[in-house]
Each structure stands twice: as C-alpha cells, then as structure tokens.
Design an enzyme around this catalytic site. Structure first.
Site, PDB file in Angstrom:
ATOM      1  N   HIS A   1      38.693  24.523  31.790  1.00 54.03           N
ATOM      2  CA  HIS A   1      38.173  23.141  31.779  1.00 54.03           C
ATOM      3  C   HIS A   1      36.839  23.055  31.741  1.00 54.03           C
ATOM      4  O   HIS A   1      36.009  22.285  30.851  1.00 54.03           O
ATOM      5  CB  HIS A   1      38.646  22.362  33.001  1.00 54.03           C
ATOM      6  CG  HIS A   1      40.184  21.943  33.085  1.00 54.03           C
ATOM      7  ND1 HIS A   1      40.673  21.375  31.713  1.00 54.03           N
ATOM      8  CD2 HIS A   1      41.012  21.906  33.983  1.00 54.03           C
ATOM      9  CE1 HIS A   1      41.860  20.880  32.201  1.00 54.03           C
ATOM     10  NE2 HIS A   1      42.159  21.383  33.253  1.00 54.03           N
TER      11      HIS A   1
ATOM     12  N   GLU B   1      45.436  19.867  29.533  1.00 50.15           N
ATOM     13  CA  GLU B   1      46.128  20.969  30.474  1.00 50.15           C
ATOM     14  C   GLU B   1      46.627  21.775  29.679  1.00 50.15           C
ATOM     15  O   GLU B   1      46.683  22.970  30.307  1.00 50.15           O
ATOM     16  CB  GLU B   1      47.121  19.771  31.367  1.00 50.15           C
ATOM     17  CG  GLU B   1      46.631  18.937  32.486  1.00 50.15           C
ATOM     18  CD  GLU B   1      45.756  19.625  33.342  1.00 50.15           C
ATOM     19  OE1 GLU B   1      45.954  20.497  33.719  1.00 50.15           O
ATOM     20  OE2 GLU B   1      44.651  18.961  33.512  1.00 50.15           O
TER      21      GLU B   1
ATOM     22  N   HIS C   1      42.418  28.789  34.965  1.00 48.31           N
ATOM     23  CA  HIS C   1      42.582  27.224  34.365  1.00 48.31           C
ATOM     24  C   HIS C   1      41.571  26.306  34.648  1.00 48.31           C
ATOM     25  O   HIS C   1      41.338  25.787  33.638  1.00 48.31           O
ATOM     26  CB  HIS C   1      44.075  26.909  34.926  1.00 48.31           C
ATOM     27  CG  HIS C   1      44.422  25.497  34.693  1.00 48.31           C
ATOM     28  ND1 HIS C   1      45.216  25.049  33.666  1.00 48.31           N
ATOM     29  CD2 HIS C   1      43.908  24.264  35.161  1.00 48.31           C
ATOM     30  CE1 HIS C   1      45.435  23.675  33.507  1.00 48.31           C
ATOM     31  NE2 HIS C   1      44.529  23.297  34.501  1.00 48.31           N
ATOM     32  N   GLU C   2      40.958  26.302  35.721  1.00 46.52           N
ATOM     33  CA  GLU C   2      39.876  25.410  36.035  1.00 46.52           C
ATOM     34  C   GLU C   2      38.691  25.854  35.322  1.00 46.52           C
ATOM     35  O   GLU C   2      37.856  25.058  34.918  1.00 46.52           O
ATOM     36  CB  GLU C   2      39.482  25.489  37.481  1.00 46.52           C
ATOM     37  CG  GLU C   2      40.757  24.850  38.370  1.00 46.52           C
ATOM     38  CD  GLU C   2      41.249  23.611  37.973  1.00 46.52           C
ATOM     39  OE1 GLU C   2      40.537  22.702  37.444  1.00 46.52           O
ATOM     40  OE2 GLU C   2      42.496  23.471  38.109  1.00 46.52           O
TER      41      GLU C   2
END
Length: 294
Positions: free
Chosen positions: A142, A211, A138-139
């Site tokens: 980003h 997100e 997930h990070e």
C-alpha cells in the site's frame, strides 16, 4: 516474480478521484443554490482537505489507539519492516502498535516518506513469523502503491454527506422553526443520500481493487504467496471469536485493515471495503502456481 507497476490501480485511483471531484462540485453547487454561501462552502472544503492531507494519518492512529514504537521495544518487527521497505524501494515507515484483541494490520500516511505501518498486538501472537512478514509486505505494498492518501481523500465527500444526513433533523429544527424552508431541507437530505451512496460505492470499488494489488505486492516482496494465504485465513477465522464490541472499537478503520473487523451492527457490511476472502485466496493461489511454473 518481480514488482511491476499496476496501471489498473493507477487508472482507478485517477478515475475515482475525478468522479468524486465531479460529485463534490455538484454537491457544493446544490448547497449554494439552496442559500448556503458558495465562498464559505469552498473555504470549509479547502480547510478540511488541508487537514486531511496533513493530519489524516494522525487521525487514523488516534482513532485506533495506535502508538509509534521504537526499535528497542519491538526489534524484530522493526527489522522485518526495514527489510521489506528496502525490497520495495521505499523509505522505512514508522512502526505502530495497536492494543486490540482484533488481529489486524494497516498502513496510513500521505506518502511513502510519511507512512506508518501498524499491527495490533494480538496479530503478533496469532501469526507465525513468515505469516506476519507476509501481512507486513501487504501493508508495505500500500505504501509502495501510494493508494493510502487516495482512499483517505476520497472518503471526505462521503463523510461530509453522511454528517448532513445524520444531523439533518437537528439542522432543520434549529434553522427552520417556521418550516418555511422545509422543502429545501428535504432536497438537501435527498441529495446527501445520493452523494453518500455514489461516493461510498466509488471508494469501495477502489478499496477492493487495491486489496488485490497489495496481496500481489506481498507475494512479490516475500516470494511466498502461501504465507499470506495462511495469514488471511487465520485472521478471518479468529474474527468470529472476537466480541462484537471489541470489533466495533476499531471498525472505523476497516478501509485500511488487511481484513475488515465487522461487528454486525453497522451499515458498513452493506458496503464491504474488501473483496471476499475466497477470491483473494484464489488470486494468491494462482500467483503461487505461476511462481512454481505450473
């Protein structure tokens, strides 16, 4: 599943930046009309933008107490991040550890080549390896989406307006003891409130969408949406048992966290940086169903 560019996120980042620039210019124009030297305001704004661009990641690391760690300290964590960086097609970010009982993770940096992916020490104890990998993915999303800098820069005008709001009374007493310009100061205060509200709503709208985009990116990179569902549910559930003062220590970085750490003592809960957990889980379950061919 394969990685596809999220044009929705790209357009939202561009639109948010454009709208915030307009709000920013209007704000500076009002301050200049009220007697503040416009050249000085532009100089201060340019200086702050420069500092944010080159030092925003260091500010986030400093504010959360995060330290960069070597591969010899956390070899498995480094290996996970290295695999995910290769899968995402980005340089391996620096790896950070945040000492905190709040289980969380975040990414910061001005570009994929100047990025940091950090986790709290508590999240490493709370999650299974596949769950931690999903959080790291997930990070990494980003980083891949380049949305970290946009969020950091977009928050600048909001922070500036908030500082004026918070220090308005002090500024008024210091510069206008005879109260001759109190009307102008009241106008500045009102404009600051409006600017803060508008800029905060714009950044929060972008933050919520990014997100969802990062959740999808995690599912693509790991091929395991269920692991992220499990991780998000665990992290959210543990938040209820963390003392409010511990959550407050890291609350300033909520826009970067995978799950916000809300202490219940600030205005941040009125302007949530993240979509509801239920909607994130539902979106991931839909991806999981697509992956299985349902």
């Amino acid at each position: 599943m394969k990685w596809t560019r999220d044009f929705g996120l790209t357009m939202r980042m561009l639109l948010t930046s454009f709208l915030l620039l307009i709000v920013y210019l209007i704000f500076l124009g009002v301050l200049a009309a009220l007697g503040f030297p416009f050249e000085f305001l532009l100089l201060v704004a340019a200086g702050m933008a420069f500092l944010q661009y080159f030092f925003s990641d260091k500010l986030v690391l400093w504010s959360t107490g995060t330290r960069i760690v070597g591969e010899d300290e956390y070899p498995e964590l480094h290996r996970m991040i290295e695999r995910l960086a290769a899968a995402a097609g980005v340089p391996k970010p620096q790896v950070g550890i945040t000492p905190s009982p709040v289980p969380n993770a975040f990414a910061t940096g001005r570009s994929p080549s100047h990025a940091v992916v950090a986790v709290t020490d508590s999240i490493m104890r709370a999650l299974k390896p596949e769950e931690l990998e999903a959080v790291l993915a997930h990070e990494m999303s980003h980083v891949k989406n380049r949305d970290m800098l946009t969020m950091t820069m977009a928050s600048f005008i909001s922070m500036l307006a908030f500082l004026i709001m918070r220090n308005w009374l002090f500024i008024g007493l210091f510069n206008n003891r005879d109260n001759n310009n109190m009307g102008a100061l009241i106008l500045i205060y009102v404009v600051s409130i409006i600017v803060w509200l508008v800029s905060t709503l714009l950044t929060r709208a972008l933050s919520r969408y990014r997100e969802f985009a990062a959740d999808r990116g995690s599912a693509v990179l790991t091929g395991n949406p269920g692991a992220l569902i499990s991780a998000l549910t665990k992290i959210s559930g543990r938040m209820d048992y963390i003392p409010a003062e511990k959550k407050q220590e890291v609350e300033g970085a909520n826009a970067f966290f995978i799950i916000p750490a809300l202490s219940g003592n600030t205005l941040m809960e009125l302007f949530s940086t993240h979509p509801p957990l239920e909607k994130r889980v539902a979106a991931l379950e839909e991806l999981q169903a697509q992956q299985r061919g349902y």
